[in-house]
Motif scaffolding. Structure first.
Motif, PDB file in Angstrom:
ATOM      1  N   MET A   1     -34.274 -29.535  68.511  1.00 31.07           N
ATOM      2  CA  MET A   1     -33.052 -29.328  67.776  1.00 31.07           C
ATOM      3  C   MET A   1     -31.876 -29.388  68.736  1.00 31.07           C
ATOM      4  N   THR A   2     -30.838 -30.070  68.339  1.00 33.95           N
ATOM      5  CA  THR A   2     -29.617 -30.144  69.132  1.00 33.95           C
ATOM      6  C   THR A   2     -28.753 -28.937  68.780  1.00 33.95           C
ATOM      7  N   TYR A   3     -28.153 -28.336  69.795  1.00 33.86           N
ATOM      8  CA  TYR A   3     -27.361 -27.123  69.583  1.00 33.86           C
ATOM      9  C   TYR A   3     -26.111 -27.160  70.446  1.00 33.86           C
ATOM     10  N   SER A   4     -25.196 -26.260  70.165  1.00 33.21           N
ATOM     11  CA  SER A   4     -24.025 -26.039  71.018  1.00 33.21           C
ATOM     12  C   SER A   4     -23.861 -24.532  71.167  1.00 33.21           C
ATOM     13  N   GLU A   5     -23.186 -24.123  72.237  1.00 31.04           N
ATOM     14  CA  GLU A   5     -22.927 -22.698  72.464  1.00 31.04           C
ATOM     15  C   GLU A   5     -21.474 -22.481  72.832  1.00 31.04           C
ATOM     16  N   LEU A   6     -20.944 -21.379  72.368  1.00 28.88           N
ATOM     17  CA  LEU A   6     -19.594 -20.965  72.702  1.00 28.88           C
ATOM     18  C   LEU A   6     -19.654 -19.509  73.138  1.00 28.88           C
ATOM     19  N   GLU A   7     -19.132 -19.235  74.317  1.00 25.84           N
ATOM     20  CA  GLU A   7     -19.011 -17.855  74.794  1.00 25.84           C
ATOM     21  C   GLU A   7     -17.550 -17.458  74.679  1.00 25.84           C
ATOM     22  N   LEU A   8     -17.307 -16.250  74.193  1.00 25.75           N
ATOM     23  CA  LEU A   8     -15.937 -15.789  74.041  1.00 25.75           C
ATOM     24  C   LEU A   8     -15.875 -14.282  74.129  1.00 25.75           C
ATOM     25  N   VAL A   9     -14.671 -13.784  74.269  1.00 33.40           N
ATOM     26  CA  VAL A   9     -14.424 -12.346  74.282  1.00 33.40           C
ATOM     27  C   VAL A   9     -13.569 -12.034  73.062  1.00 33.40           C
ATOM     28  N   ALA A  10     -14.052 -11.122  72.233  1.00 32.06           N
ATOM     29  CA  ALA A  10     -13.345 -10.749  71.009  1.00 32.06           C
ATOM     30  C   ALA A  10     -12.032 -10.059  71.358  1.00 32.06           C
ATOM     31  N   LYS A  11     -10.992 -10.445  70.663  1.00 34.56           N
ATOM     32  CA  LYS A  11      -9.668  -9.864  70.890  1.00 34.56           C
ATOM     33  C   LYS A  11      -9.053  -9.432  69.568  1.00 34.56           C
ATOM     34  N   THR A  12      -8.473  -8.243  69.587  1.00 29.91           N
ATOM     35  CA  THR A  12      -7.756  -7.721  68.423  1.00 29.91           C
ATOM     36  C   THR A  12      -6.772  -6.663  68.909  1.00 29.91           C
ATOM     37  N   SER A  13      -5.722  -6.435  68.123  1.00 30.82           N
ATOM     38  CA  SER A  13      -4.764  -5.369  68.462  1.00 30.82           C
ATOM     39  C   SER A  13      -5.270  -4.019  67.983  1.00 30.82           C
ATOM     40  N   LYS A  14      -6.340  -4.053  67.192  1.00 32.22           N
ATOM     41  CA  LYS A  14      -6.977  -2.832  66.707  1.00 32.22           C
ATOM     42  C   LYS A  14      -8.297  -2.682  67.448  1.00 32.22           C
ATOM     43  N   GLY A  15      -8.962  -1.596  67.303  1.00 30.11           N
ATOM     44  CA  GLY A  15     -10.242  -1.407  67.976  1.00 30.11           C
ATOM     45  C   GLY A  15     -11.357  -2.253  67.395  1.00 30.11           C
ATOM     46  N   HIS A  16     -11.320  -2.457  66.083  1.00 33.05           N
ATOM     47  CA  HIS A  16     -12.370  -3.157  65.355  1.00 33.05           C
ATOM     48  C   HIS A  16     -11.918  -4.583  65.041  1.00 33.05           C
ATOM     49  N   VAL A  17     -12.799  -5.559  65.275  1.00 38.47           N
ATOM     50  CA  VAL A  17     -12.495  -6.955  64.975  1.00 38.47           C
ATOM     51  C   VAL A  17     -12.870  -7.221  63.518  1.00 38.47           C
ATOM     52  N   SER A  18     -11.950  -7.810  62.761  1.00 38.52           N
ATOM     53  CA  SER A  18     -12.197  -8.047  61.334  1.00 38.52           C
ATOM     54  C   SER A  18     -13.208  -9.166  61.114  1.00 38.52           C
ATOM     55  N   ASN A  19     -13.858  -9.126  59.966  1.00 35.42           N
ATOM     56  CA  ASN A  19     -14.808 -10.173  59.608  1.00 35.42           C
ATOM     57  C   ASN A  19     -14.125 -11.535  59.485  1.00 35.42           C
ATOM     58  N   VAL A  20     -12.850 -11.545  59.123  1.00 39.83           N
ATOM     59  CA  VAL A  20     -12.104 -12.804  59.040  1.00 39.83           C
ATOM     60  C   VAL A  20     -12.009 -13.438  60.430  1.00 39.83           C
ATOM     61  N   LYS A  21     -11.807 -12.629  61.443  1.00 38.09           N
ATOM     62  CA  LYS A  21     -11.748 -13.150  62.814  1.00 38.09           C
ATOM     63  C   LYS A  21     -13.112 -13.694  63.239  1.00 38.09           C
ATOM     64  N   LEU A  22     -14.196 -13.023  62.849  1.00 37.15           N
ATOM     65  CA  LEU A  22     -15.535 -13.530  63.168  1.00 37.15           C
ATOM     66  C   LEU A  22     -15.759 -14.884  62.500  1.00 37.15           C
ATOM     67  N   PHE A  23     -15.256 -15.037  61.286  1.00 41.31           N
ATOM     68  CA  PHE A  23     -15.323 -16.311  60.571  1.00 41.31           C
ATOM     69  C   PHE A  23     -14.617 -17.392  61.395  1.00 41.31           C
ATOM     70  N   ASP A  24     -13.471 -17.042  61.968  1.00 45.73           N
ATOM     71  CA  ASP A  24     -12.717 -17.963  62.830  1.00 45.73           C
ATOM     72  C   ASP A  24     -13.523 -18.316  64.087  1.00 45.73           C
ATOM     73  N   TYR A  25     -14.225 -17.365  64.662  1.00 49.49           N
ATOM     74  CA  TYR A  25     -15.063 -17.644  65.839  1.00 49.49           C
ATOM     75  C   TYR A  25     -16.153 -18.650  65.505  1.00 49.49           C
ATOM     76  N   PHE A  26     -16.736 -18.543  64.311  1.00 49.11           N
ATOM     77  CA  PHE A  26     -17.726 -19.533  63.886  1.00 49.11           C
ATOM     78  C   PHE A  26     -17.087 -20.921  63.826  1.00 49.11           C
ATOM     79  N   ASP A  27     -15.860 -20.994  63.306  1.00 48.71           N
ATOM     80  CA  ASP A  27     -15.165 -22.285  63.228  1.00 48.71           C
ATOM     81  C   ASP A  27     -14.916 -22.843  64.626  1.00 48.71           C
TER      82      ASP A  27
END
Length: 129
Positions: free
Chosen positions: A1-27
Motif C-alpha cells: 500500500m502506498t502511504y504518506s505521512e505528515l508530522e505536526l505540532v497542534a497549535k491553539t490559543s486555547k488548551g484544547h484543540v477543536s475537532n474542526v482543527k483536527l479535520f484541517d490537519y487531515f486535509d
C-alpha cells in the motif's frame, strides 16, 4: 500500500484543540495526494469525508497523520487516514473519497493509471519537486 505521512505540532490559543482543527490537519495530510494527481493531469476533490474522533488533543501535542490508498474506482479513489500522538495512541481516523476531475472542464474523469498503480505498491508517496 502506498502511504504518506505528515508530522505536526497542534497549535491553539486555547488548551484544547477543536475537532474542526483536527479535520484541517487531515486535509493538510492529503496535500501530497492532491499534488500527485495534479502531476498526472487531473485534480482530486473530496466528495465524502467521515471522521471518528477517539482522544483529545492539546496545545503543543505532537501528531503524526498517516494516509494510504485503500480503493480505486473508475472516477474516484478512497484514502484512509489515521492520526496518532507520539505515544502511538489513536487520536482520530478518517475515510475520504476523492473524485478525479479534468482541470479545465471541471468534469469527472477516469482515475489515472499512475494512481491505480499506487494501490499495489508498498512505498511512501513523497514530493518529487
Amino acid at each position: 500500500m502506498t502511504y504518506s505521512e505528515l508530522e505536526l505540532v497542534a497549535k491553539t490559543s486555547k488548551g484544547h484543540v477543536s475537532n474542526v482543527k483536527l479535520f484541517d490537519y487531515f486535509d493538510q495530510a492529503r496535500m501530497e495526494w492532491y499534488r500527485f494527481c495534479i502531476d498526472q493531469g487531473v485534480e482530486a476533490v473530496a466528495v465524502h469525508i467521515s471522521v471518528d474522533y477517539k482522544k483529545e488533543v492539546f496545545n503543543n501535542d505532537s501528531l503524526i497523520v498517516r494516509s494510504w490508498l485503500e480503493r480505486v474506482g473508475n472516477t474516484s479513489f478512497t484514502l484512509m487516514q489515521r492520526m496518532e500522538n507520539t505515544l502511538g495512541n489513536q487520536i482520530a481516523s478518517a475515510e475520504v473519497v476523492l473524485t478525479t476531475i479534468n482541470r479545465q472542464t471541471r468534469i469527472k474523469t477516469a482515475v489515472p493509471q499512475a494512481v491505480r498503480d499506487l494501490l499495489h505498491q508498498d512505498a511512501e508517496l513523497v514530493k518529487n519537486r
